[in-house]
Write a protein that holds these residues in place. Structure first.
Motif, short mmCIF file in Angstrom:
data_model
loop_
_atom_site.label_atom_id
_atom_site.label_comp_id
_atom_site.label_asym_id
_atom_site.label_seq_id
_atom_site.Cartn_x
_atom_site.Cartn_y
_atom_site.Cartn_z
N GLY A 39 -11.05 9.15 -26.19
CA GLY A 39 -10.43 8.86 -24.89
C GLY A 39 -11.45 9.14 -23.79
O GLY A 39 -12.39 9.91 -23.98
N LEU A 40 -11.26 8.52 -22.61
CA LEU A 40 -12.23 8.72 -21.53
C LEU A 40 -12.33 10.17 -21.09
O LEU A 40 -13.39 10.64 -20.69
N SER A 41 -11.20 10.90 -21.20
CA SER A 41 -11.23 12.31 -20.78
C SER A 41 -11.57 13.26 -21.93
O SER A 41 -11.63 14.47 -21.73
N SER B 122 -15.52 4.69 -25.95
CA SER B 122 -14.55 5.44 -25.16
C SER B 122 -13.89 4.50 -24.17
O SER B 122 -14.56 3.73 -23.48
N ASN B 123 -12.58 4.58 -24.11
CA ASN B 123 -11.86 3.65 -23.24
C ASN B 123 -10.65 4.33 -22.62
O ASN B 123 -10.07 5.25 -23.20
N ARG B 124 -10.30 3.86 -21.40
CA ARG B 124 -9.10 4.38 -20.73
C ARG B 124 -7.90 4.25 -21.66
O ARG B 124 -7.14 5.19 -21.86
N THR B 125 -7.75 3.07 -22.26
CA THR B 125 -6.66 2.86 -23.22
C THR B 125 -7.24 3.15 -24.61
O THR B 125 -7.92 2.31 -25.21
N LEU B 126 -6.93 4.33 -25.10
CA LEU B 126 -7.56 4.77 -26.36
C LEU B 126 -7.26 3.82 -27.52
O LEU B 126 -8.11 3.57 -28.37
N ALA B 127 -6.04 3.28 -27.53
CA ALA B 127 -5.65 2.41 -28.65
C ALA B 127 -6.59 1.21 -28.78
O ALA B 127 -6.88 0.75 -29.90
N LYS B 128 -7.11 0.71 -27.65
CA LYS B 128 -8.03 -0.44 -27.72
C LYS B 128 -9.37 -0.02 -28.30
O LYS B 128 -10.00 -0.77 -29.07
N ALA B 129 -9.81 1.18 -27.98
CA ALA B 129 -11.06 1.69 -28.57
C ALA B 129 -10.86 1.88 -30.07
O ALA B 129 -11.72 1.50 -30.88
N ASN C 75 -22.44 1.21 -20.01
CA ASN C 75 -21.20 0.85 -19.34
C ASN C 75 -20.82 -0.59 -19.67
O ASN C 75 -21.52 -1.52 -19.31
N ALA C 76 -19.67 -0.74 -20.36
CA ALA C 76 -19.16 -2.09 -20.69
C ALA C 76 -17.79 -2.29 -20.07
O ALA C 76 -17.04 -3.17 -20.51
N THR C 77 -17.45 -1.50 -19.06
CA THR C 77 -16.18 -1.74 -18.37
C THR C 77 -16.39 -2.79 -17.28
O THR C 77 -17.53 -3.09 -16.90
N SER C 78 -15.29 -3.30 -16.76
CA SER C 78 -15.37 -4.31 -15.70
C SER C 78 -15.24 -3.68 -14.31
O SER C 78 -15.14 -4.38 -13.32
N LEU C 79 -15.24 -2.34 -14.26
CA LEU C 79 -14.95 -1.66 -12.99
C LEU C 79 -15.92 -1.98 -11.86
O LEU C 79 -15.52 -2.02 -10.70
N THR D 253 -16.57 2.96 -9.95
CA THR D 253 -17.15 3.51 -11.18
C THR D 253 -16.10 4.30 -11.94
O THR D 253 -15.05 4.64 -11.41
N LEU D 254 -16.43 4.61 -13.15
CA LEU D 254 -15.52 5.34 -14.03
C LEU D 254 -15.43 6.80 -13.65
O LEU D 254 -16.40 7.41 -13.23
N ASN D 255 -14.26 7.34 -13.89
CA ASN D 255 -14.07 8.75 -13.66
C ASN D 255 -14.30 9.49 -14.98
O ASN D 255 -13.36 9.73 -15.73
N ALA E 116 -13.65 -1.00 -23.84
CA ALA E 116 -13.31 -1.59 -25.14
C ALA E 116 -12.71 -2.98 -24.95
O ALA E 116 -11.89 -3.44 -25.73
N GLY E 117 -13.14 -3.67 -23.89
CA GLY E 117 -12.68 -5.04 -23.65
C GLY E 117 -13.63 -6.03 -24.30
O GLY E 117 -14.40 -5.68 -25.22
N GLY E 118 -13.60 -7.26 -23.80
CA GLY E 118 -14.41 -8.32 -24.39
C GLY E 118 -15.90 -8.03 -24.33
O GLY E 118 -16.64 -8.34 -25.28
N ALA E 119 -16.36 -7.40 -23.25
CA ALA E 119 -17.79 -7.13 -23.11
C ALA E 119 -18.26 -6.16 -24.20
O ALA E 119 -19.33 -6.35 -24.79
N ALA E 120 -17.46 -5.15 -24.47
CA ALA E 120 -17.83 -4.18 -25.52
C ALA E 120 -17.79 -4.85 -26.89
O ALA E 120 -18.74 -4.72 -27.69
P1 ATR Z 1 -14.46 -7.66 -20.09
O1 ATR Z 1 -14.40 -8.99 -20.76
O2 ATR Z 1 -15.34 -7.62 -18.87
O3 ATR Z 1 -14.76 -6.55 -21.04
P2 ATR Z 1 -11.74 -6.86 -20.21
O4 ATR Z 1 -11.62 -7.39 -21.59
O5 ATR Z 1 -10.60 -7.08 -19.25
O6 ATR Z 1 -13.01 -7.42 -19.48
O7 ATR Z 1 -12.05 -5.27 -20.32
C1 ATR Z 1 -12.22 -4.49 -19.18
C2 ATR Z 1 -12.66 -3.09 -19.60
O8 ATR Z 1 -12.83 -2.29 -18.43
C3 ATR Z 1 -11.62 -2.38 -20.47
O9 ATR Z 1 -12.27 -1.47 -21.31
C4 ATR Z 1 -10.81 -1.64 -19.40
O10 ATR Z 1 -10.11 -0.52 -19.87
P3 ATR Z 1 -8.60 -0.71 -20.46
O11 ATR Z 1 -8.78 -1.31 -21.82
O12 ATR Z 1 -8.02 0.64 -20.49
O13 ATR Z 1 -7.89 -1.65 -19.51
C5 ATR Z 1 -11.91 -1.20 -18.47
N1 ATR Z 1 -11.38 -0.89 -17.14
C6 ATR Z 1 -10.98 -1.78 -16.20
N2 ATR Z 1 -10.51 -1.13 -15.12
C7 ATR Z 1 -10.62 0.20 -15.39
C8 ATR Z 1 -10.30 1.41 -14.67
N3 ATR Z 1 -9.79 1.36 -13.42
N4 ATR Z 1 -10.56 2.60 -15.26
C9 ATR Z 1 -11.08 2.66 -16.51
N5 ATR Z 1 -11.39 1.56 -17.24
C10 ATR Z 1 -11.17 0.35 -16.70
#
Ligand code: ATR
Length: 269
Positions: free
Chosen positions: A172-174, A148-155, A186-190, A196-198, A127-131
């Motif tokens: 939430g991710l879980s 779905s995002n690790r930090t639910l509030a951002k989603a 997948n729109a996370t930066s992991l 990869t995401l868990n 739920a970051g900038g990419a999403a």
């Molecule tokens: P981008 O512009 O690439 O989207 P970003 O705005 O920093 O970068 O967002 C990164 C995304 O990857 C977020 O959804 C972030 O989850 P959080 O909002 O909870 O931080 C997710 N992300 C980064 N590292 C993660 C990790 N170790 N486990 C789960 N999600 C992760």
């Protein structure tokens, strides 16, 4: 000769100069396009002087998409929704017009792959900038979205922002509902950290298709590798999205839509 560039930091890895060179040759446009390493301290000053010196437009990549957005005078609807821009165009009156073609690039690529049917269920991880950059075009393409995002509030924040555009909910991710999603993105930066995401592997096993917005040359991204290891049949990384967003930027600047297929079919970039 019209002048364009991509600004980022780092930027050496960028494929945009090669892609736009191919587009320019294909459509016979007299233009030059190069990569510029943005200085975090002086980004705004340098970008404004780039335009003052006559440049017609540019792409913006990490970490400057929000700062470029703040600098613009006028905005496309999709840039406003993304609150970030990957494309700037200098208008005839000298104003800077901000667009965001990332979502259009994704939607074009999903259509190319045959993975974009109306009213299908789509899970977006992150739920970051990419999403945020792709939600409006996906909702406009009538996708039913779970973010779905690790930090639910951002989603939840994204859901509140985009609710008026279509069907979108947060998880939430879980707590991702164990259902068959037609498409998982997948729109996370992991992946940038090689990780990869868990998440519940069953979600990926059940998925109709899996798309990673990141890409890696000559190897699988960690997310693509995970999906393969789980036996998913339809898997793609984000190279087609990269080429697609470039094509939509090119169209904004030059008024002609390049053909992206040669870039995706031949290994030319
Ligand atoms: P981008 O512009 O690439 O989207 P970003 O705005 O920093 O970068 O967002 C990164 C995304 O990857 C977020 O959804 C972030 O989850 P959080 O909002 O909870 O931080 C997710 N992300 C980064 N590292 C993660 C990790 N170790 N486990 C789960 N999600 C992760």
């Amino acid at each position: 000769m019209d002048y364009y560039a991509v600004w980022g930091n780092p930027v050496k890895h960028s494929k945009s100069p090669q892609i736009h060179k191919i587009f320019a040759e294909q459509t016979q446009q007299n233009m030059e396009y190069e990569a510029i390493l943005g200085d975090p301290e002086r980004f705004e000053i340098e970008l404004l002087s780039f335009f003052a010196n006559g440049a017609k437009g540019c792409n913006i990549t990490a970490p400057f998409k929000e700062r470029a957005y703040d600098l613009a005078d006028e905005y496309s609807e999709r840039a406003l929704a993304a609150e970030a821009c990957n494309t700037l165009k200098r208008l005839d009156n000298g104003c800077l017009y901000a667009d965001n073609t990332d979502g259009a690039g994704l939607v074009s690529d999903l259509a190319r792959l045959g993975w974009l049917k109306p009213d299908q269920s789509v899970l977006i991880l992150g739920a970051g900038g990419a999403a945020k950059g792709v939600l409006l075009p996906l909702l406009r393409a009538r996708q039913n979205i779970t973010v779905s995002n690790r930090t639910l509030a951002k989603a939840q924040h994204l859901v509140d922002k985009f609710l008026s555009y279509g069907n979108i909910r947060a998880a939430g991710l879980s707590n991702i509902p164990r259902q068959k999603f037609d498409l998982v993105i997948n729109a996370t930066s992991l992946g940038l950290q090689g990780k990869t995401l868990n998440i519940d592997p069953e979600i990926l096993r059940l998925a109709g298709a899996v798309y990673d917005m990141q890409y890696a040359k000559d190897k699988d991204t960690p997310f693509v590798a995970l999906a393969k290891s789980l036996g998913v049949q339809n898997i793609s990384d984000g190279f087609g999205m990269l080429v697609g967003q470039a094509a939509h930027s090119f169209y904004l600047w030059r008024g002609v839509m390049p053909d992206i297929r040669p870039l995706l079919e031949n290994d030319s970039v």
